[in-house]
Design an enzyme around this catalytic site. Structure first.
Site, PDB file in Angstrom:
ATOM      1  N   ASP A  35       0.824  -1.202   0.000  1.00  0.00           N
ATOM      2  CA  ASP A  35       0.000   0.000   0.000  1.00  0.00           C
ATOM      3  C   ASP A  35       0.859   1.254   0.000  1.00  0.00           C
ATOM      4  O   ASP A  35       2.082   1.188  -0.053  1.00  0.00           O
ATOM      5  CB  ASP A  35      -1.046  -0.023   1.123  1.00  0.00           C
ATOM      6  CG  ASP A  35      -0.447  -0.188   2.495  1.00  0.00           C
ATOM      7  OD1 ASP A  35      -1.059  -0.898   3.310  1.00  0.00           O
ATOM      8  OD2 ASP A  35       0.624   0.396   2.766  1.00  0.00           O
ATOM      9  N   LYS A  54      -4.949   2.485  -0.789  1.00  0.00           N
ATOM     10  CA  LYS A  54      -5.396   2.585   0.589  1.00  0.00           C
ATOM     11  C   LYS A  54      -5.165   3.980   1.114  1.00  0.00           C
ATOM     12  O   LYS A  54      -4.970   4.182   2.284  1.00  0.00           O
ATOM     13  CB  LYS A  54      -4.639   1.604   1.500  1.00  0.00           C
ATOM     14  CG  LYS A  54      -5.268   0.223   1.577  1.00  0.00           C
ATOM     15  CD  LYS A  54      -6.512   0.261   2.407  1.00  0.00           C
ATOM     16  CE  LYS A  54      -6.886  -1.077   2.991  1.00  0.00           C
ATOM     17  NZ  LYS A  54      -6.056  -1.523   4.051  1.00  0.00           N
ATOM     18  N   ASP A  87       2.780  -1.717  11.453  1.00  0.00           N
ATOM     19  CA  ASP A  87       2.491  -3.091  11.860  1.00  0.00           C
ATOM     20  C   ASP A  87       1.151  -3.505  11.262  1.00  0.00           C
ATOM     21  O   ASP A  87       0.204  -2.714  11.244  1.00  0.00           O
ATOM     22  CB  ASP A  87       2.428  -3.174  13.394  1.00  0.00           C
ATOM     23  CG  ASP A  87       2.111  -4.576  13.836  1.00  0.00           C
ATOM     24  OD1 ASP A  87       3.052  -5.388  13.961  1.00  0.00           O
ATOM     25  OD2 ASP A  87       0.905  -4.894  14.031  1.00  0.00           O
ATOM     26  N   ALA A 116       3.734   3.145  13.570  1.00  0.00           N
ATOM     27  CA  ALA A 116       4.039   4.581  13.496  1.00  0.00           C
ATOM     28  C   ALA A 116       4.344   5.171  14.877  1.00  0.00           C
ATOM     29  O   ALA A 116       5.297   5.935  15.035  1.00  0.00           O
ATOM     30  CB  ALA A 116       2.884   5.325  12.839  1.00  0.00           C
ATOM     31  N   MET A 163      -4.522   8.647  12.289  1.00  0.00           N
ATOM     32  CA  MET A 163      -5.583   9.085  11.368  1.00  0.00           C
ATOM     33  C   MET A 163      -6.482  10.152  11.983  1.00  0.00           C
ATOM     34  O   MET A 163      -7.698  10.134  11.796  1.00  0.00           O
ATOM     35  CB  MET A 163      -6.446   7.876  10.937  1.00  0.00           C
ATOM     36  CG  MET A 163      -5.678   6.866  10.115  1.00  0.00           C
ATOM     37  SD  MET A 163      -6.591   5.348   9.817  1.00  0.00           S
ATOM     38  CE  MET A 163      -6.355   4.462  11.358  1.00  0.00           C
TER      39      MET A 163
HETATM   40  N1  SAH Z   1      -0.465  -0.061  10.347  1.00  0.00           N
HETATM   41  C1  SAH Z   1       0.032   1.277  10.428  1.00  0.00           C
HETATM   42  C2  SAH Z   1      -1.075   2.285  10.573  1.00  0.00           C
HETATM   43  C3  SAH Z   1      -1.921   2.432   9.350  1.00  0.00           C
HETATM   44  S1  SAH Z   1      -3.194   3.598   9.535  1.00  0.00           S
HETATM   45  C4  SAH Z   1       1.033   1.363  11.581  1.00  0.00           C
HETATM   46  O1  SAH Z   1       1.181   0.412  12.338  1.00  0.00           O
HETATM   47  O2  SAH Z   1       1.705   2.393  11.708  1.00  0.00           O
HETATM   48  C5  SAH Z   1      -2.495   5.025   8.801  1.00  0.00           C
HETATM   49  C6  SAH Z   1      -2.064   6.012   9.850  1.00  0.00           C
HETATM   50  O3  SAH Z   1      -0.846   5.612  10.428  1.00  0.00           O
HETATM   51  C7  SAH Z   1      -1.794   7.394   9.325  1.00  0.00           C
HETATM   52  O4  SAH Z   1      -2.984   8.138   9.155  1.00  0.00           O
HETATM   53  C8  SAH Z   1      -0.945   7.957  10.420  1.00  0.00           C
HETATM   54  O5  SAH Z   1      -1.708   8.348  11.544  1.00  0.00           O
HETATM   55  C9  SAH Z   1      -0.119   6.737  10.829  1.00  0.00           C
HETATM   56  N2  SAH Z   1       1.178   6.723  10.158  1.00  0.00           N
HETATM   57  C10 SAH Z   1       1.667   5.754   9.374  1.00  0.00           C
HETATM   58  N3  SAH Z   1       2.905   6.053   8.953  1.00  0.00           N
HETATM   59  C11 SAH Z   1       3.209   7.249   9.488  1.00  0.00           C
HETATM   60  C12 SAH Z   1       4.334   8.104   9.429  1.00  0.00           C
HETATM   61  N4  SAH Z   1       5.424   7.787   8.720  1.00  0.00           N
HETATM   62  N5  SAH Z   1       4.302   9.273  10.110  1.00  0.00           N
HETATM   63  C13 SAH Z   1       3.235   9.611  10.835  1.00  0.00           C
HETATM   64  N6  SAH Z   1       2.142   8.856  10.916  1.00  0.00           N
HETATM   65  C14 SAH Z   1       2.111   7.683  10.256  1.00  0.00           C
END
Ligand code: SAH
Length: 494
Positions: A35, A54, A87, A116, A163
């Site tokens: 994604d 996504k 994750d 994140a 998010m």
């Molecule tokens: N599975 C992912 C989350 C996916 S939902 C995880 O474990 O991180 C998507 C959200 O993740 C984004 O809207 C944001 O809030 C967060 N996110 C993912 N990558 C990010 C990054 N590099 N910097 C800041 N927020 C991030």
């Protein structure tokens, strides 16, 4: 035979934050579904790669369709990696995908990733727990604030909101109404763990305003809690010397990536644009002849690492090895000397200055009368060495062992670049080819050009490229040193 699906966490952005297991699986995958949050560097060159989108705005592929593809590819016997940002089981719908596989009786495994929140903690200097401040952390999604009981969640001592960019106003209000002090420290972090990480330190009350005025876009995450205040002391990532700087590296194929990784370690956003492609010489006869007559030469002078690799590749093809060489060996600069070391040869002489003039100087006291010298090099090159050595009585054979070309794939790559703070030039050909690929507009827009040495600078002047600095040691490290010394020592805090 049915295949198998590996649901793998890719980490938060920095491609080096994937797990060893995840990285290994990517080398075995035949199909990868990924994604938009996945670092492009992680995608394996040989697997079939399917972008399943996504982004909130463009639901490129509905979840059911993704689930269906996973099942179908596995049934066709493929080794499928489903690569997901962060994750897979933290707000990633990885649970739904695993359920679909379980329901269809498909073999699967799940590999965790750095979510994140954890990437942000480490790379912005906000420990999620700290004995002096808190003992609990809560991860929430801001997707639908009405689904959450903020009178309970609001008391979580560290609150990480995924998010939540568009709903942060509502969330902050609910938190304050539930009793959280408005002055509670908070950070908003966009593109965490990447060279474009953008962190804003603020308070709970100010969050809405800050997110709006900074025009932040996803992916961004908000952390609220006393621990956010530790950032001032623990922020190492954004304090690295080249953080915030975009450096375009005009790279030759086969040239080591060491310079680029060095730049990345210093915090730069590196745009690697290959501008030189190494191809076999149009006429291979002189090289073959030189190898047949190897015994007759007194010196072989290598004037580039490419000359070393291409010459020895040709030598090895004739079932000979380094023992076939009677001549003494000379190298231009330490880089070429290092290339010789990889084929087991320690050069007899290394020109300190990696220029043609440097080679001439290194042979100043050598009696060259009657000496037979081979000069394996690019098809087109300067004639300083052959002219000077012939003048001194040597018989010089210039042997083209490769020729350079402009890689056409880079046209598109360069066209996609809208900004660079620095552009590095490491040879005259990088200058000419960069211009041929249409790079002048970046210079005109203010990118500062760094030259590796006098010959490159001369070409730059000939093409009216202003030179911001010239390296004093003529290596990529020397070029990088010019960039770091042109910048203030530490980035000021935002
Ligand atoms: N599975 C992912 C989350 C996916 S939902 C995880 O474990 O991180 C998507 C959200 O993740 C984004 O809207 C944001 O809030 C967060 N996110 C993912 N990558 C990010 C990054 N590099 N910097 C800041 N927020 C991030």
């Amino acid at each position: 035979m049915t295949g198998k699906v590996f649901i793998v966490g890719a980490g938060p952005g920095d491609p080096e934050l994937i797990t060893v297991k995840g990285r290994d699986l990517l080398t075995q995958a035949t199909v990868v579904l990924y994604d938009n949050l996945v670092a492009p560097e992680l995608l394996p060159p040989n697997a079939k790669k399917i972008y399943v989108g996504k982004k909130k705005s463009d639901h490129s592929m509905p979840q059911e369709e993704i689930n269906r593809l996973l099942v179908e590819y596995a049934k066709n016997g493929e080794i499928v990696v489903r690569l997901k940002g962060g994750d897979p089981y933290v707000f990633g719908r990885g649970g739904e995908e695993a359920e679909a596989l379980a329901d269809a009786g498909i073999n699967f495994e799940v590999v965790p990733g750095v979510t994140a929140a954890l990437g942000i903690a480490a790379y912005t200097g906000v420990p999620l727990t700290h004995r002096d401040h808190n003992s609990s952390v809560t991860f929430v999604t801001g997707h639908d604030p009405d689904k959450i009981d903020w009178t309970k969640t609001g008391h979580a001592e560290t609150l990480v909101i995924y998010m939540g960019l568009t709903t942060i106003g509502t969330i902050a209000e609910k938190l304050i109404n539930a009793g959280r002090p408005p002055e509670t420290p908070a950070v908003v972090v966009q593109r965490a763990t990447t060279p474009r990480q953008h962190t804003i330190f603020t308070t709970l009350a100010e969050l809405k305003h800050v997110v709006e005025t900074a025009h932040l876009k996803p992916p961004a995450t908000i952390v609220i809690g006393e621990v956010a205040a530790l950032r001032g002391k623990l922020d190492w990532f954004e304090k690295r010397p080249l953080f915030g700087q975009t450096v375009l590296v005009t790279r030759a194929e086969g040239q080591s990536e060491e310079g680029s990784s060095q730049l990345r370690r210093l915090g730069a956003n590196v745009l690697d644009i290959p501008v030189i492609e190494i191809q076999p010489p149009e006429d291979a006869a002189p090289l073959n002849e030189a190898i047949e007559n190897l015994q007759h030469y007194d010196w072989i002078l290598f004037t580039s690492a490419n000359a070393v690799t291409k010459f020895f590749a040709a030598l090895f093809l004739t079932n000979r090895d380094a023992r076939a060489i009677r001549a003494r060996i000379g190298a231009i600069g330490t880089h070429t000397a290092a290339a010789l070391q990889t084929v087991g040869i320690t050069p007899d002489r290394v020109a300190e200055q990696a220029t043609a003039e440097g080679v001439v100087k290194a042979f100043e006291t050598e009696n060259l009368a009657g000496a037979r010298i081979m000069l394996p090099r690019a098809a087109v090159g300067r004639d300083v060495i052959p002219n000077e050595f012939r003048r001194r009585g040597a018989r010089v054979d210039v042997v083209p062992v490769y020729r350079t070309a402009v890689p056409l794939e880079s046209l598109e790559k360069l066209a996609a670049v809208d900004h660079a703070d620095w552009i590095t030039f490491t040879s005259s050909s990088t200058v000419k080819n960069f211009l041929a690929l249409g790079g002048r507009r970046l210079l005109e827009a203010g990118a500062k050009a760094i030259s590796i040495g006098p010959a490159t600078s001369e070409t730059m002047r000939a093409h009216s490229i202003p030179i911001t600095a010239e390296a004093t040691t003529h290596t990529m490290s020397g070029v990088i040193a010019q960039i770091t010394s042109a910048l203030p020592k530490v980035n000021p805090p935002d």
